[in-house]
Design an enzyme around this catalytic site. Structure first.
Site, PDB file in Angstrom:
ATOM      1  N   SER A 150      12.569 -37.119   2.246  1.00  0.00           N
ATOM      2  CA  SER A 150      13.446 -35.945   2.266  1.00  0.00           C
ATOM      3  C   SER A 150      14.068 -35.734   0.886  1.00  0.00           C
ATOM      4  O   SER A 150      13.353 -35.571  -0.097  1.00  0.00           O
ATOM      5  CB  SER A 150      14.502 -36.102   3.353  1.00  0.00           C
ATOM      6  OG  SER A 150      15.235 -34.915   3.521  1.00  0.00           O
ATOM      7  N   ASP A 191      14.750 -28.468   0.388  1.00  0.00           N
ATOM      8  CA  ASP A 191      14.588 -29.831  -0.113  1.00  0.00           C
ATOM      9  C   ASP A 191      13.105 -30.186  -0.220  1.00  0.00           C
ATOM     10  O   ASP A 191      12.235 -29.388   0.162  1.00  0.00           O
ATOM     11  CB  ASP A 191      15.370 -30.821   0.754  1.00  0.00           C
ATOM     12  CG  ASP A 191      14.817 -30.945   2.162  1.00  0.00           C
ATOM     13  OD1 ASP A 191      14.013 -30.101   2.567  1.00  0.00           O
ATOM     14  OD2 ASP A 191      15.214 -31.896   2.870  1.00  0.00           O
ATOM     15  N   ASP A 236      12.575 -29.253   5.111  1.00  0.00           N
ATOM     16  CA  ASP A 236      13.199 -29.150   6.430  1.00  0.00           C
ATOM     17  C   ASP A 236      14.659 -28.690   6.342  1.00  0.00           C
ATOM     18  O   ASP A 236      15.218 -28.208   7.317  1.00  0.00           O
ATOM     19  CB  ASP A 236      13.068 -30.439   7.239  1.00  0.00           C
ATOM     20  CG  ASP A 236      13.670 -31.662   6.570  1.00  0.00           C
ATOM     21  OD1 ASP A 236      14.233 -31.535   5.457  1.00  0.00           O
ATOM     22  OD2 ASP A 236      13.576 -32.756   7.149  1.00  0.00           O
TER      23      ASP A 236
END
Length: 576
Positions: free
Chosen positions: A150, A302, A306
């Site tokens: 992430s 990002d 998401d």
């Protein structure tokens, strides 16, 4: 530095077993002599699944992301799949992001599944995480894996596991899989690929996902309104560049300026300190481009696409960043209003949120006559709601950490569809002589002015983990009775599944999975939550305060009052 025997035992397994390659063993030997502290951090524990899967620093050791730790996980999941679906022709989908080694680690994972006789659909290039969630259901897979960390720093990578419904692992599967993995020895990992079982996927799935995003994110916005909305978009060197521009173009948004310096995927994220749209600094270049082009809205995603950050023009025409709670309530309110106009609200629908997100979601649900289901932090719990309550229709939902999900085609936070959705809201508002910012202010009048704030305190390594543990222990075992002159009236302890009325001493039970979370409710309606992060070495404190206002004229004074209240709470808890 003295190295404990228990740690040496774990290190020696890696040094003495023929399973581990010579390069890995040489790195371990080097750490033993020159970096014993690094050796300790690399082996003192095994990486575990948290709220966002498993994330860690890349390197050698049991506490690192490498082919062996991921190999052990994948072997365990392979064994668990065979046990869970006996006699079925098993299928998994695998995606990866822009991070260093994501592509090679994805191939290792694919090889392992194929070595276990499991059919693999492997994306031929990096793709957004929500597309993997979609693909699991679209190709009727039993599970899915995405290699991503992430928005973590460049040295991190990670491994998210999805189940048949397209949602991340939840109980009991997560605990059962962990038990299966922990029971394995490294020499039980099957690394030899069966390439006949690996099929590369790309444009056909892309097209299906793009069509799904447009279906779930579009709401009869006129062509002229779309053309008149000036958008600046940045992928922050991540995977969203693969799909978001195409989704916007196909949906009819032609006035899109892309931050070119950040459009090239790059695991070093060279133009930002952190590729996290929660951090204002990450959108600096996008904001500059917006000022140059006179854009109405700025959107940044990002690395695995998401989460999304949004900036809009305020009443003075200045660009201001919205927080995750604000974007969540804006999108949820818009969806509810659209469903109401279409006559689709029957009272059996629901929206989803989390225990650390704004209570304003409950207000919205109440006004529209539907339910707001509230779960633990992480979108896997919202996905579980959809699976557990098939008789209720999911409209949309989100959490404060800049994630949102519209509809149930994707069972995880989805910045691709959410980007389109927020453009729809902005375009319609502008066409009606309003703006996204003005829509938010009107919501404060209609539903209550809720203001949230987050503090993250970083505590790295073993000592940091112990500090965080002690902070939670103090708050749990010696609960504060008063904060900022307001009495604490209620405490929820999600680790012990208990509630406690601080006035009467009456206790109750929480019907929600256990988690290391504490929530304090104050007499004036304020809410304070303490939670160690499941993916980073941090402890997080979430603050929510609110006030009732009658008109837009009261906004400025109310905001000043609520900001002061938050600051006083932080000071009162000795967190400043």
């Amino acid at each position: 530095m003295h190295i404990e025997q228990q740690l040496l035992d774990k290190v020696n397994i890696w040094l003495n077993s023929p399973v581990f390659d010579s390069e890995t063993q040489e790195k371990i030997k080097e750490m033993m002599t020159s970096s014993p502290k690094e050796l300790e951090d690399s082996f003192y524990k095994n990486l575990e699944f948290g709220t966002g899967g498993m994330r860690g620093i890349m390197g050698v050791g049991t506490n690192r992301i490498n082919k062996y730790t991921l190999g052990k996980n994948t072997q365990g999941i392979s064994d668990y799949l065979k046990k869970s679906f006996p006699g079925e022709a098993l299928k998994v989908a695998i995606a990866y992001d822009c991070r260093h080694n994501s592509d090679t680690l994805a191939k290792v994972v694919a090889d392992l599944f194929s070595a276990n006789g499991i059919k693999v659909f492997l994306f031929s290039d990096m793709r957004p995480t929500p597309e993997l969630s979609f693909t699991v259901k679209h190709l009727e897979c039993h599970a899915g894996i995405v290699l991503t960390a992430s928005h973590n720093p460049p040295e991190y990578n990670g491994y998210k596991v999805y189940w048949q419904d397209g949602g991340q692992l939840v109980p009991p599967q997560d605990h059962e899989i962990i038990q299966t993995i922990e029971a394995l020895q490294y020499d039980q990992i099957r690394f030899e690929a069966n390439n006949d079982l690996i099929e590369y996927i790309d444009t056909a799935v892309d097209e299906a996902f793009i069509n799904s995003a447009i279906e779930n994110g579009s709401f009869n916005t006129s062509a002229s309104a779309k053309e008149n909305l000036k958008i600046v978009f940045t992928s922050l060197h991540g995977t969203s560049i693969k799909l978001v521009p195409d989704v916007l173009e196909k949906a009819g948004y032609t006035n899109v300026a892309i931050v070119k310096e950040q459009a090239e995927p790059n695991g070093d994220f060279p133009t930002v300190k952190s590729p996290n749209p929660e951090e204002p600094e990450a959108l600096t270049m996008a904001l500059a481009l917006a000022e140059k082009t006179g854009a109405d809205i700025v959107i940044g995603t990002d690395p695995d696409s998401d989460r999304l950050g949004v900036a809009v023009r305020n009443a003075e025409g200045q660009l201001v960043l919205l927080n995750g709670n604000q974007t969540m309530v804006l999108m949820t309110h818009f969806l509810l209003e659209q469903w109401k106009k279409q006559g689709r609200i029957t009272g059996t629908e629901f929206i989803g949120s989390t225990i650390v997100s704004t209570p304003m979601m409950l207000e919205l649900a109440d006004v529209y006559g539907i339910e707001c289901k509230v779960g633990l932090t992480g979108f896997k719990w919202i996905a579980k709601m959809i699976k557990d309550f098939p008789q209720q229709k999911f409209i949309g939902g989100g959490e404060e950490s800049f994630g949102f999900m519209a509809g149930d085609a994707v069972r995880d936070k989805d910045a691709v569809t959410a980007t389109l959705l927020v453009c729809e809201i902005a375009a319609q508002a502008k066409a009606n002589g309003s703006s996204l910012y003005e829509e938010l202010l009107q919501m404060y009048v209609d539903f209550g002015f809720y203001k949230e704030h987050l503090i993250s305190i970083t505590k790295k390594g073993i000592d940091g983990a112990n500090e965080i543990k002690q902070m939670m222990s103090d708050l749990r075992n010696n609960p504060l009775e008063e904060i900022n002159g307001e009495r604490v009236i209620f405490v929820e302890d999600y680790q012990n599944s208990t509630t406690r009325n601080m006035f009467t001493g009456e206790t109750g039970t929480l019907d929600i999975p256990k988690s290391n979370v504490l929530i304090y409710y104050l007499e004036d309606g304020s809410k304070i939550c303490a939670r160690p992060s499941g993916t980073e070495p941090k402890i997080k404190f979430y603050f929510s305060v609110n006030a009732r206002i009658e008109s837009l004229d009261e906004i400025a004074a109310a905001e000043e009052f609520l900001n002061a209240k938050i600051e006083n709470i932080i000071t009162g808890m000795n967190l400043s």
